[in-house]
Design a protein around this motif. Structure first.
Motif, short mmCIF file in Angstrom:
data_model
loop_
_atom_site.label_atom_id
_atom_site.label_comp_id
_atom_site.label_asym_id
_atom_site.label_seq_id
_atom_site.Cartn_x
_atom_site.Cartn_y
_atom_site.Cartn_z
N SER B 483 0.82 -1.21 0.00
CA SER B 483 0.00 0.00 0.00
C SER B 483 0.85 1.26 0.00
CB SER B 483 -0.95 0.00 1.20
OG SER B 483 -0.19 -0.10 2.38
N ASP B 484 2.05 1.18 0.51
CA ASP B 484 2.92 2.35 0.51
C ASP B 484 4.35 1.89 0.25
OD1 ASP B 484 4.47 4.52 0.90
OD2 ASP B 484 3.68 5.04 2.88
N ALA B 485 4.82 2.18 -0.95
CA ALA B 485 6.12 1.64 -1.36
C ALA B 485 7.28 2.23 -0.57
CB ALA B 485 6.34 1.87 -2.85
N LYS B 486 7.03 3.27 0.22
CA LYS B 486 8.10 3.83 1.02
C LYS B 486 8.35 3.01 2.28
CE LYS B 486 8.34 8.63 -0.42
NZ LYS B 486 9.54 8.30 -1.21
N MET B 487 7.40 2.16 2.61
CA MET B 487 7.58 1.28 3.76
C MET B 487 8.02 -0.10 3.27
SD MET B 487 4.73 2.42 6.46
CE MET B 487 3.22 1.87 5.71
N ILE B 488 8.66 -0.83 4.19
CA ILE B 488 9.23 -2.12 3.79
C ILE B 488 8.69 -3.23 4.69
CG2 ILE B 488 11.39 -3.43 3.79
CD1 ILE B 488 12.63 -0.60 3.01
N ASP B 489 8.28 -4.31 4.08
CA ASP B 489 7.83 -5.47 4.85
C ASP B 489 8.97 -6.46 4.97
OD1 ASP B 489 5.31 -4.40 5.00
OD2 ASP B 489 4.52 -5.54 3.29
N ILE B 490 9.29 -6.82 6.21
CA ILE B 490 10.31 -7.85 6.43
C ILE B 490 9.59 -9.11 6.90
CG2 ILE B 490 12.38 -8.48 7.73
CD1 ILE B 490 12.87 -5.40 8.01
N LYS B 491 9.87 -10.23 6.22
CA LYS B 491 9.10 -11.44 6.50
C LYS B 491 9.98 -12.57 6.99
CE LYS B 491 6.22 -10.03 2.73
NZ LYS B 491 5.93 -10.19 1.33
N PHE B 492 9.50 -13.27 7.99
CA PHE B 492 10.22 -14.49 8.42
C PHE B 492 9.23 -15.49 8.96
CE2 PHE B 492 10.06 -14.00 13.04
CZ PHE B 492 9.81 -12.64 13.20
N SER B 493 9.67 -16.71 9.09
CA SER B 493 8.79 -17.76 9.60
C SER B 493 9.45 -18.49 10.76
CB SER B 493 8.46 -18.77 8.51
OG SER B 493 7.49 -18.22 7.66
N GLN B 494 8.64 -18.84 11.73
CA GLN B 494 9.10 -19.61 12.88
C GLN B 494 8.56 -21.04 12.75
OE1 GLN B 494 11.48 -17.62 14.31
NE2 GLN B 494 10.63 -17.90 16.36
N LEU B 495 9.48 -22.00 12.70
CA LEU B 495 9.04 -23.40 12.66
C LEU B 495 8.77 -23.89 14.07
CD1 LEU B 495 11.59 -24.67 10.03
CD2 LEU B 495 9.28 -23.88 9.66
N GLY B 496 9.33 -23.15 15.04
CA GLY B 496 9.06 -23.40 16.45
C GLY B 496 9.21 -22.07 17.17
N GLY B 497 8.86 -22.01 18.44
CA GLY B 497 8.96 -20.75 19.16
C GLY B 497 10.39 -20.44 19.57
N SER B 498 10.75 -19.11 19.59
CA SER B 498 12.06 -18.70 20.10
C SER B 498 12.07 -17.19 20.32
CB SER B 498 13.18 -19.09 19.13
OG SER B 498 13.07 -18.35 17.94
N GLU B 499 13.06 -16.73 21.07
CA GLU B 499 13.28 -15.30 21.22
C GLU B 499 13.78 -14.75 19.88
OE1 GLU B 499 12.87 -13.15 23.71
OE2 GLU B 499 12.10 -14.65 25.11
N VAL B 500 13.18 -13.66 19.44
CA VAL B 500 13.56 -13.12 18.14
C VAL B 500 13.83 -11.62 18.28
CG1 VAL B 500 12.80 -12.62 15.79
CG2 VAL B 500 12.25 -14.80 16.84
N GLU B 501 14.95 -11.20 17.70
CA GLU B 501 15.26 -9.76 17.70
C GLU B 501 15.48 -9.32 16.27
OE1 GLU B 501 18.48 -8.73 20.36
OE2 GLU B 501 18.69 -6.78 19.37
N LEU B 502 14.77 -8.26 15.89
CA LEU B 502 14.91 -7.73 14.53
C LEU B 502 15.32 -6.26 14.62
CD1 LEU B 502 14.52 -8.11 11.43
CD2 LEU B 502 12.16 -7.41 11.76
N THR B 503 16.49 -5.95 14.12
CA THR B 503 16.99 -4.58 14.21
C THR B 503 17.41 -4.06 12.84
OG1 THR B 503 19.16 -5.50 14.73
CG2 THR B 503 17.87 -4.68 16.58
N VAL B 504 17.32 -2.74 12.68
CA VAL B 504 17.82 -2.09 11.47
C VAL B 504 19.10 -1.36 11.85
CG1 VAL B 504 17.37 -0.29 9.74
CG2 VAL B 504 15.53 -1.81 10.49
N LYS B 505 20.14 -1.54 11.05
CA LYS B 505 21.44 -0.95 11.36
C LYS B 505 21.99 -0.21 10.16
CE LYS B 505 22.80 -4.18 14.94
NZ LYS B 505 23.78 -5.14 15.41
N SER B 506 22.90 0.72 10.45
CA SER B 506 23.63 1.34 9.37
C SER B 506 24.68 0.34 8.89
CB SER B 506 24.30 2.63 9.83
OG SER B 506 25.28 2.30 10.80
#
Lengths: 440, 559
Positions: B483-506
């Motif tokens: 809907s808005d090409a200026k935004m970005i969708d990051i996709k991932f899948s969990q085959l089981g549960g776990s702690e997940v951290e997603l960060t954007v870096k330079s």
């Protein structure tokens, strides 16, 4: 000449392209040899496949390309023998290494004669032989000639023969018979494999990379019962319901030459009016009478396609161009756009072409005055699949963009309007960049 | 176990309906009018392709430590016995001369003491003097020779055999033959390549057509192919991305997805490649006037590596090794061209201190017959040495050199040397994938189709950490929000549960945004990232996904 043939006559020339990619050789810059090869491709394109194989095996370009010319009784060269079975007829898995060696022995002695340039006298010494189709150079018996011993090919025996000593004519006669016998064995012992192998390639060329088994088996059966008649196979395919089913459209990816030819053919451009092979002026080749820089006549198309990796007379290697998706990658796609855009621009130079574009649009739209309707018809004509409204409207905008908008409303505009040819090239430059325009 | 099945299922279920029409309709008419005819077809509506990359960021990005592999395909069947040949009696020089009376490499004529591969315990072998330019790499311990590499039941057909090498299969009839070992590995790292292609090409081939090596299951090609970066200059700055799904699960839909995907990647990549190429220069002279253009191919690869394109696998090629006749001139010349090009390539990288993480490996479909034939050439044979170069490589001899004293060589007219001790080529691949490209052994086994004992070719093999997929979390990738090409969708899948951290870096590793830091149960995730909200401007960035002790990193652009 060949490219022109594909534009004006179609089937036979297009098939010759197919066969040049099947019986791959190289260009050795000997016109009489190139002509023999070219002639055989066209003569046999719709003819008898077995005869085709027999003709090709002793044509000079092939004798050089796959080393037959350097294959002797004491050291047979396996190169042609292997490709004859692997690539030209039955495919891998249908013969043994022993068969390769035996076929190589059976093919020894058929050769060419080279001429050479003598720097001292500044002249060509000797002549290039054979000169024409149906003539052969044969070395006779002996260490560097034909091996007349017994051979065992695909489980069948080719008996030994003893030509009259010193009698080349007798040796040649016997070797001709052996050549026939060898091909009889190959075509009778492996007929199912050969029929399937060739029909599969033909299907891929015209339809799709993955032929359904039942169609393939049907075509192979026709090939065998017609005693290797290529025309019979194609007639069966072209007349089948399968060929015209909606779901079988747009499965094939155009080769570079297809892309260019398709553009020329659809607008019915004519040689000598809309494009020129070349013209001789003051002993020099001139690209076209108007000498316009942007024009892309046939020799230029030849080089452009060559830059993308498709050179007529010279497929990438002995297995031929792999085709299908291998035609397309980021590099070739970007260059296709460039080549076609240049071509489209260049064509507008000629008054005859402008008329042809205008007539073409009138014909497909029944001389409509509705630009949207005309563009929809044009898209249907060039693209084998239905497109989304978004793309269609972009194309309509492109078509209208060179004319003041109110002309479409107040009735000034029709297909007789002065700018129509330029409207056509404008929208075409958009259409050729659509992903689906690479499908056939 | 099959990792592929797992990913394949995800591929089908997670992304099916997510891509609606992603086009933004601008005032198209106005746009067309102002731009005239020149760029028509390239503009129209849609998302601009060019990414703004500042010089400063590019410099920082040079610190990238990812290992790079360059494959050199020597097509035609390289006569390995005349590339690395015996020169002492113990190694069989007398037999070598007997077997090859007219084409053997002779001391004083074809090589000198300077080309003897000594210093690593075995000095019975030499290379021709035309290859002298690579001797410094040997002396510095940065060159390995792996003797007698091949596979059982040699096919002897160029095309079947090169496909066997590309696919790491046992034979031409093996089902693995449909795709390549690099393609299978990359399909694990980018499980949803067609839907969310990475910003940089994961693999790149200099040439005209695609290669089976890079073909992934599902007939997806993982490599970008071009002949020169200049070919991309014809492309305009803006393009239009096409939706790549919704065409149904039929051949027609598949072909359509393919051409659309390809059009999109043409638009995306062209700009990325031009940028990397322009960020660097060649600092040495590459050989010119040679029959092959290997040198110019490698000069391009060098600039792309130094310009930090981010691509990990490159392939270049050199043709002409099918030396059935009169090979005494042509073959040493080809080898010289190979050596000079490789030497220039490493000197060029070294001039910008970019050589440390670049390994180059040669391969050919087969070696040639041991005896010369009647036309001063050699015919299709079997085993041949491979060469591998780079700072990371542990220099020296590997495998068992050819035994020319084998009695069978005295009796047979055509000898394919089946009976020689050999090294399976997949053991070499296994070493490279596991110890150098740092893949989990399970991913390596998947890429090669089965488990092979790896050859230990590297000084500091990876410590077992894996990039790409693990068995719990799979990073699918990113794509513009529909809907808005200026935004970005990051996709991932969990085959089981776990702690997940997603960060954007330079690119220099500074954390700019933490998008997720929590326990994520089994399921599929789509995290929408809005750069405006985080006050992040246009440019190149990376995002990192941490899960179960594994780290996934992907570069992306903000427009």
């Amino acid at each position: 000449m060949w490219l022109n043939g594909m534009i004006q006559e179609g089937l036979r020339h297009k098939l010759a392209l197919f066969w040049s990619n099947h019986f791959v050789t190289n260009n050795y810059n000997v016109p009489s040899w190139n002509f023999q090869y070219y002639y055989l491709l066209h003569k046999n394109a719709l003819g008898n496949f077995k005869q085709f194989v027999m003709d090709i095996g002793r044509t000079p370009n092939m004798l050089i390309y796959l080393d037959g010319a350097y294959s002797y009784a004491i050291s047979p060269n396996e190169n042609y023998a292997r490709e004859l079975m692997e690539l030209f007829t039955m495919g891998v898995g249908n013969y043994t290494e022993r068969d390769v060696e035996e076929v190589a022995r059976s093919m020894t002695g058929w050769t060419i004669q080279n001429a050479y340039y003598d720097a001292a006298t500044k002249s060509v010494v000797g002549e290039y032989l054979p000169k024409r189709v149906g003539e052969y150079v044969f070395r006779g018996a002996g260490n560097y000639g034909h091996d007349f011993g017994t051979k065992n090919v695909l489980g069948k025996t080719i008996p030994a023969a003893t030509p009259k000593s010193g009698d080349l004519a007798d040796a040649t006669r016997i070797a001709h018979l052996e050549y026939q016998n060898l091909h009889d064995i190959i075509f009778s012992e492996r007929k199912d494999a050969i029929a399937k192998f060739i029909c599969k390639k033909l299907y891929k060329f015209y339809m799709y990379e993955f032929p359904p088994d039942e169609i393939l088996n049907g075509l192979a059966q026709v090939f065998i019962t017609s005693n290797w008649d290529i025309m019979a196979v194609l007639k069966t395919l072209f007349k089948s319901e399968h060929f015209y089913e909606e779901e079988n459209m747009g499965l094939n990816i155009k080769s570079h030459i297809d892309t260019v030819i398709h553009y020329y053919r659809t607008a019915s451009l004519k040689n000598g009016e809309d494009y020129f092979l070349f013209q001789i002026v003051n002993n020099a080749r001139v690209r076209d009478p108007l000498n316009t820089k942007n024009l892309h006549p046939m020799d230029n198309i030849y080089f452009e396609c060559s830059n993308l990796g498709q050179t007529l007379f010279n497929p990438v290697n002995v297995a031929g161009w792999p085709g299908y998706r291998s035609w397309l990658n980021e590099f070739t796609l970007v260059n296709r756009w460039r080549i076609l855009r240049n071509q489209i621009d260049g064509q507008l130079t000629y008054p005859s072409t402008s008329t042809r574009y205008r007539d073409f649009l009138k014909e497909i739209s029944n001389n409509s005055k509705d630009p949207e309707f005309i563009v929809r018809k044009l898209l249907e004509y060039f693209i084998p699949l239905p497109l989304s409204e978004d793309i269609i409207l972009n194309a309509v905008d492109a078509f209208k963009s060179v004319v003041p908008l109110n002309y479409f409303i107040d009735g000034t505009w029709s297909l007789d309007y002065v700018d129509v040819p330029r409207q056509y090239t404008t929208v075409m430059k958009y259409i050729i960049t659509l992903p689906e325009s690479n499908l056939l | 176990m099959s990792i592929d099945n797992k990913n394949h299922k995800l591929y089908n279920t997670d992304l099916g309906k997510e891509h609606a029409d992603e086009h933004v309709r601008w005032n198209r008419r106005q746009f067309l009018m102002t731009n005239g005819l020149a760029g028509l077809g390239m503009f129209l509506s849609g998302i601009p392709i060019s990414a703004a990359i500042s010089e400063e960021l590019a410099q920082l990005a040079m610190a990238n430590t990812d290992n790079i592999l360059v494959l050199v395909k020597m097509f035609g069947g390289n006569d390995g016995l005349n590339m690395v040949f015996p020169h002492t009696s113990a190694a069989g020089v007398d037999e070598y001369y007997q077997l090859r009376p007219t084409i053997a490499q002779k001391k004083g004529t074809n090589f000198t003491d300077n080309q003897v591969l000594s210093g690593f315990g075995n000095d019975g072998y030499a290379i021709p003097s035309t290859m002298d330019s690579i001797m410094p790499l040997w002396r510095e311990g940065k060159m390995g020779v792996i003797h007698n590499v091949g596979y059982a039941n040699q096919d002897y057909s160029h095309f079947a055999s090169i496909d066997i090498w590309a696919s790491a299969s046992d034979s031409f009839h093996d089902k693995r033959i449909n795709n390549g070992y690099i393609g299978r590995y990359l399909s694990q790292e980018f499980p949803s390549f067609a839907e969310t292609p990475p910003t940089v090409p994961p693999a790149l081939r200099i040439g005209y057509s695609t290669d089976l090596i890079f073909s992934a299951p599902g007939r997806q090609q993982m490599e970008l192919v071009f002949n020169s970066p200049r070919d991309f200059f014809t492309l305009a700055q803006y393009g239009k991305l096409y939706a790549t799904d919704g065409f149904g699960d039929c051949p027609q839909g598949e072909e359509r997805e393919f051409v659309r995907q390809l059009t999109n990647s043409s638009l995306r990549y062209s700009q990325t490649v031009i940028d990397a190429y322009n960020r660097s220069t060649n600092k040495v002279n590459y050989p010119t006037g040679t029959t092959s253009n290997l040198a110019s191919q490698l000069s391009i690869v060098s600039r792309l590596i130094k310009g930090n394109l981010g691509t990990k696998i490159y392939m270049v090629y050199i043709d002409g090794f099918d030396t059935h006749a009169s090979q005494a001139n042509s073959h040493p010349r080809l080898l010289g061209n190979l050596a000079d090009s490789v030497s220039a390539f490493y000197n060029d990288l070294k001039a910008d201190n970019a050589q440390s993480n670049v390994t180059l490996m040669t391969f050919s479909e087969f070696g040639r017959t041991i005896k010369e034939n009647g036309t001063q050439g050699t015919d299709h044979g079997n085993l041949a040495p491979m060469m591998i170069f780079g700072d990371a490589v542990k220099g020296g001899h590997y495998g068992t050199p050819i035994n020319l004293q084998d009695p069978i060589l005295k009796t047979n007219t055509v000898v394919y040397y089946e009976s020689q001790p050999s090294t399976d080529f997949r053991k070499v691949y296994s070493g490279v994938l596991q110890d150098y490209l740092c893949l989990d052994s399970e991913v390596v086994d998947y890429a090669l189709g089965q488990s092979y004992n790896k050859l230990n070719l590297f000084k500091n093999p990876c410590g077992g950490g894996s990039q790409g997929s693990n068995l719990n979390t799979i990073l699918i990738g990113h794509s513009p929000n529909e809907s808005d090409a200026k935004m970005i969708d990051i996709k991932f899948s969990q085959l089981g549960g776990s702690e997940v951290e997603l960060t954007v870096k330079s690119l220099n590793g500074k954390t700019l945004a933490i998008l997720l830091d929590k326990y994520a149960p089994k399921g599929s995730y789509k995290i929408t990232f809005d750069p405006a909200k985080w006050k992040i401007s246009s440019g190149e960035y990376i995002y990192e996904l941490k899960s179960s002790g594994k780290l996934f990193t992907r570069r992306f652009s903000i427009f």
